[in-house]
Design a protein around this motif. Structure first.
Motif, PDB file in Angstrom:
ATOM      1  N   GLN A  18       0.866  -1.176   0.000  1.00  0.00           N
ATOM      2  CA  GLN A  18       0.000   0.000   0.000  1.00  0.00           C
ATOM      3  C   GLN A  18       0.906   1.231   0.000  1.00  0.00           C
ATOM      4  O   GLN A  18       1.502   1.557   1.023  1.00  0.00           O
ATOM      5  CB  GLN A  18      -0.901  -0.041   1.240  1.00  0.00           C
ATOM      6  CG  GLN A  18      -2.109   0.833   1.185  1.00  0.00           C
ATOM      7  CD  GLN A  18      -3.016   0.571  -0.006  1.00  0.00           C
ATOM      8  OE1 GLN A  18      -3.065  -0.521  -0.553  1.00  0.00           O
ATOM      9  NE2 GLN A  18      -3.725   1.580  -0.428  1.00  0.00           N
ATOM     10  N   ASN A  20       1.665   5.410  -0.831  1.00  0.00           N
ATOM     11  CA  ASN A  20       1.035   6.731  -0.923  1.00  0.00           C
ATOM     12  C   ASN A  20       1.731   7.483  -2.056  1.00  0.00           C
ATOM     13  O   ASN A  20       2.837   7.987  -1.880  1.00  0.00           O
ATOM     14  CB  ASN A  20       1.182   7.481   0.403  1.00  0.00           C
ATOM     15  CG  ASN A  20       0.545   6.725   1.548  1.00  0.00           C
ATOM     16  OD1 ASN A  20      -0.640   6.454   1.532  1.00  0.00           O
ATOM     17  ND2 ASN A  20       1.346   6.358   2.532  1.00  0.00           N
ATOM     18  N   ILE A  22       1.906  10.455  -4.909  1.00  0.00           N
ATOM     19  CA  ILE A  22       1.421  11.793  -5.267  1.00  0.00           C
ATOM     20  C   ILE A  22       2.051  12.191  -6.592  1.00  0.00           C
ATOM     21  O   ILE A  22       3.269  12.249  -6.715  1.00  0.00           O
ATOM     22  CB  ILE A  22       1.758  12.830  -4.178  1.00  0.00           C
ATOM     23  CG1 ILE A  22       1.083  12.422  -2.863  1.00  0.00           C
ATOM     24  CG2 ILE A  22       1.318  14.229  -4.621  1.00  0.00           C
ATOM     25  CD1 ILE A  22       1.366  13.333  -1.712  1.00  0.00           C
ATOM     26  N   LEU A  53      -2.075  16.098   3.786  1.00  0.00           N
ATOM     27  CA  LEU A  53      -1.204  14.932   3.941  1.00  0.00           C
ATOM     28  C   LEU A  53      -0.942  14.640   5.413  1.00  0.00           C
ATOM     29  O   LEU A  53      -1.008  15.530   6.256  1.00  0.00           O
ATOM     30  CB  LEU A  53       0.113  15.170   3.197  1.00  0.00           C
ATOM     31  CG  LEU A  53      -0.016  15.557   1.724  1.00  0.00           C
ATOM     32  CD1 LEU A  53       1.354  15.829   1.121  1.00  0.00           C
ATOM     33  CD2 LEU A  53      -0.742  14.483   0.934  1.00  0.00           C
ATOM     34  N   ASP A  54      -0.628  13.391   5.695  1.00  0.00           N
ATOM     35  CA  ASP A  54      -0.392  12.914   7.058  1.00  0.00           C
ATOM     36  C   ASP A  54       1.120  12.784   7.275  1.00  0.00           C
ATOM     37  O   ASP A  54       1.782  12.009   6.585  1.00  0.00           O
ATOM     38  CB  ASP A  54      -1.081  11.558   7.209  1.00  0.00           C
ATOM     39  CG  ASP A  54      -0.966  10.974   8.603  1.00  0.00           C
ATOM     40  OD1 ASP A  54      -0.124  11.448   9.408  1.00  0.00           O
ATOM     41  OD2 ASP A  54      -1.723  10.023   8.884  1.00  0.00           O
ATOM     42  N   LYS A  57       2.865   9.354   7.544  1.00  0.00           N
ATOM     43  CA  LYS A  57       2.973   8.479   6.375  1.00  0.00           C
ATOM     44  C   LYS A  57       4.144   8.898   5.497  1.00  0.00           C
ATOM     45  O   LYS A  57       4.601  10.032   5.557  1.00  0.00           O
ATOM     46  CB  LYS A  57       1.683   8.531   5.545  1.00  0.00           C
ATOM     47  CG  LYS A  57       0.488   7.970   6.266  1.00  0.00           C
ATOM     48  CD  LYS A  57      -0.744   8.028   5.391  1.00  0.00           C
ATOM     49  CE  LYS A  57      -1.946   7.442   6.120  1.00  0.00           C
ATOM     50  NZ  LYS A  57      -3.167   7.571   5.323  1.00  0.00           N
ATOM     51  N   TYR A  59       5.416   9.369   1.565  1.00  0.00           N
ATOM     52  CA  TYR A  59       4.839   9.627   0.250  1.00  0.00           C
ATOM     53  C   TYR A  59       5.880   9.473  -0.848  1.00  0.00           C
ATOM     54  O   TYR A  59       7.035   9.870  -0.675  1.00  0.00           O
ATOM     55  CB  TYR A  59       4.248  11.044   0.194  1.00  0.00           C
ATOM     56  CG  TYR A  59       3.090  11.218   1.137  1.00  0.00           C
ATOM     57  CD1 TYR A  59       1.800  10.873   0.744  1.00  0.00           C
ATOM     58  CD2 TYR A  59       3.276  11.693   2.429  1.00  0.00           C
ATOM     59  CE1 TYR A  59       0.722  11.001   1.617  1.00  0.00           C
ATOM     60  CE2 TYR A  59       2.215  11.827   3.308  1.00  0.00           C
ATOM     61  CZ  TYR A  59       0.940  11.486   2.897  1.00  0.00           C
ATOM     62  OH  TYR A  59      -0.126  11.600   3.757  1.00  0.00           O
ATOM     63  N   TYR A  81       7.661  16.397   6.317  1.00  0.00           N
ATOM     64  CA  TYR A  81       7.035  15.207   5.722  1.00  0.00           C
ATOM     65  C   TYR A  81       8.097  14.207   5.285  1.00  0.00           C
ATOM     66  O   TYR A  81       9.210  14.588   4.945  1.00  0.00           O
ATOM     67  CB  TYR A  81       6.168  15.598   4.516  1.00  0.00           C
ATOM     68  CG  TYR A  81       4.946  16.378   4.893  1.00  0.00           C
ATOM     69  CD1 TYR A  81       3.747  15.743   5.194  1.00  0.00           C
ATOM     70  CD2 TYR A  81       4.985  17.771   4.976  1.00  0.00           C
ATOM     71  CE1 TYR A  81       2.618  16.464   5.556  1.00  0.00           C
ATOM     72  CE2 TYR A  81       3.867  18.497   5.342  1.00  0.00           C
ATOM     73  CZ  TYR A  81       2.687  17.833   5.630  1.00  0.00           C
ATOM     74  OH  TYR A  81       1.578  18.556   5.994  1.00  0.00           O
TER      75      TYR A  81
END
Length: 98
Positions: A18, A20, A22, A53-54, A57, A59, A81
């Motif tokens: 899974q 993330n 972008i 955005l978290d 996590k 990306y 991030y």
């Protein structure tokens, strides 16, 4: 800045990871095809939409060749991030597109 090749991203997706993703290309570029599941946030909007955005996590940033996604990665990294730039961008992508 951390980087990953398009092939490495494809292998992870094929394993069912899974990710993330972008895609920072412009909307009309993405209309020609994007990696399934990637969220489109054009480079010019990254700073305005980073609140979506978290920070817990990681990306993977994508563009056409790796330049714009590199700039987006630097911007997001400077705000705390966790990001990885997909080197070579969509020009190097050999996997499925939607």
């Amino acid at each position: 800045m951390k980087e990953m090749t398009a092939k490495e991203v494809e292998v992870l997706l094929n394993k069912g990871e899974q990710l993330n993703l972008i895609d920072v290309r412009e909307t009309e570029e993405v209309a020609d095809g994007k990696i399934p599941g990637a969220i489109n946030i054009p480079l010019g909007l990254v700073e305005f939409r980073m609140h979506e955005l978290d920070k817990s996590k990681e990306y993977i940033m994508i563009c056409r060749s790796g330049g714009r996604s590199g700039r987006a990665s630097q911007t997001l990294e400077s705000h705390g991030y966790k990001v990885i730039n997909m080197a070579g961008g969509m020009l190097s992508w050999e996997g499925k597109v939607e």
